[in-house]
Scaffold this active site. Structure first.
Site, mmCIF file in Angstrom:
data_model
loop_
_atom_site.group_PDB
_atom_site.id
_atom_site.type_symbol
_atom_site.label_atom_id
_atom_site.label_comp_id
_atom_site.label_asym_id
_atom_site.label_seq_id
_atom_site.Cartn_x
_atom_site.Cartn_y
_atom_site.Cartn_z
ATOM 1 C CD GLU A 1 -31.387 -4.152 6.271
ATOM 2 O OE1 GLU A 1 -32.534 -3.660 6.160
ATOM 3 O OE2 GLU A 1 -30.966 -5.061 5.542
ATOM 4 C CG HIS B 1 -34.115 -0.154 3.654
ATOM 5 N ND1 HIS B 1 -34.849 0.049 2.509
ATOM 6 C CD2 HIS B 1 -33.571 -1.382 3.535
ATOM 7 C CE1 HIS B 1 -34.755 -1.038 1.737
ATOM 8 N NE2 HIS B 1 -33.977 -1.922 2.325
ATOM 9 C CG HIS C 1 -29.622 -3.439 1.649
ATOM 10 N ND1 HIS C 1 -29.873 -4.088 0.467
ATOM 11 C CD2 HIS C 1 -30.794 -3.421 2.325
ATOM 12 C CE1 HIS C 1 -31.161 -4.435 0.423
ATOM 13 N NE2 HIS C 1 -31.748 -4.029 1.530
ATOM 14 C CG ASP D 1 -35.753 -4.148 0.301
ATOM 15 O OD1 ASP D 1 -36.191 -4.029 1.455
ATOM 16 O OD2 ASP D 1 -34.542 -4.239 0.030
HETATM 17 ZN ZN LIG Z 1 -33.719 -3.912 1.958
#
Ligand SMILES: [Zn+2]
Length: 169
Positions: A37, A101, A103, A114
């Site tokens: 990630e 971000h 995934h 999150d």
């Molecule tokens: Zn996340």
């Protein structure tokens, strides 16, 4: 600036991601089984006369961040320097707009972690703005969420298909 990534806000303003930003974020998409990630902060401009909010700078993962297949923990130090540098360059006209971000999913869905982190961020508004934005980049599309400090709600604004980028060019 041209972009097709335009999202309508409940108050009819528009939230945009510039092409450079789209390309940069998708360059970190977790296409390989071992891709970790990634993420960073989103900076941009709030144009009152056009009712637009535009993201035109995003920070990239730094060595101080923690990256694994299903986790990205951003440490503030380097990203704060990134903000400071752009704040100076823009003569104070640049805003912290939120976080992005990746995934390891085609169509990403925010995790409970999150949502918890996003709620924390909207409660401690940095530059007095009422809204913050959150982008999750999947392998096929990215999704955009907005957090509102006054109503303490997080809503989905929309998604943007990765293959639409090529059409722009
Ligand atoms: Zn996340």
């Amino acid at each position: 600036m041209t972009t097709k990534a335009v999202f309508l806000l409940p108050d009819n303003r528009k939230f945009k991601l510039s092409d450079t930003v789209l390309k940069k974020m998708f360059s970190f998409a977790q296409d390989l089984n071992k891709s970790p990630e990634s993420g960073g902060i989103m900076l941009g401009r709030i144009l009152c006369w056009e009712d637009h909010i535009i993201v035109d700078q995003v920070s990239e993962p730094l060595s101080s961040d923690i990256q694994s297949r299903r986790r990205f923990i951003r440490k503030s130090v380097g990203h704060q320097e990134f903000f400071n540098r752009h704040w100076k360059l823009s003569q104070g006209r640049c805003f912290y707009l939120g976080e992005w971000h990746t995934h390891p999913e085609k169509q990403p869905v925010p995790s409970s972690v999150d949502l918890r982190e996003w709620r924390k961020l909207i409660c401690k508004s940095v530059q007095q703005q009422e809204q913050l934005f959150f982008v999750i980049v999947g392998t096929q599309e990215l999704v955009v969420y907005m957090g509102d400090a006054t109503i303490k709600e997080i809503i989905k604004l929309g998604s943007y298909q990765r293959n639409s980028i090529e059409i722009v060019n």
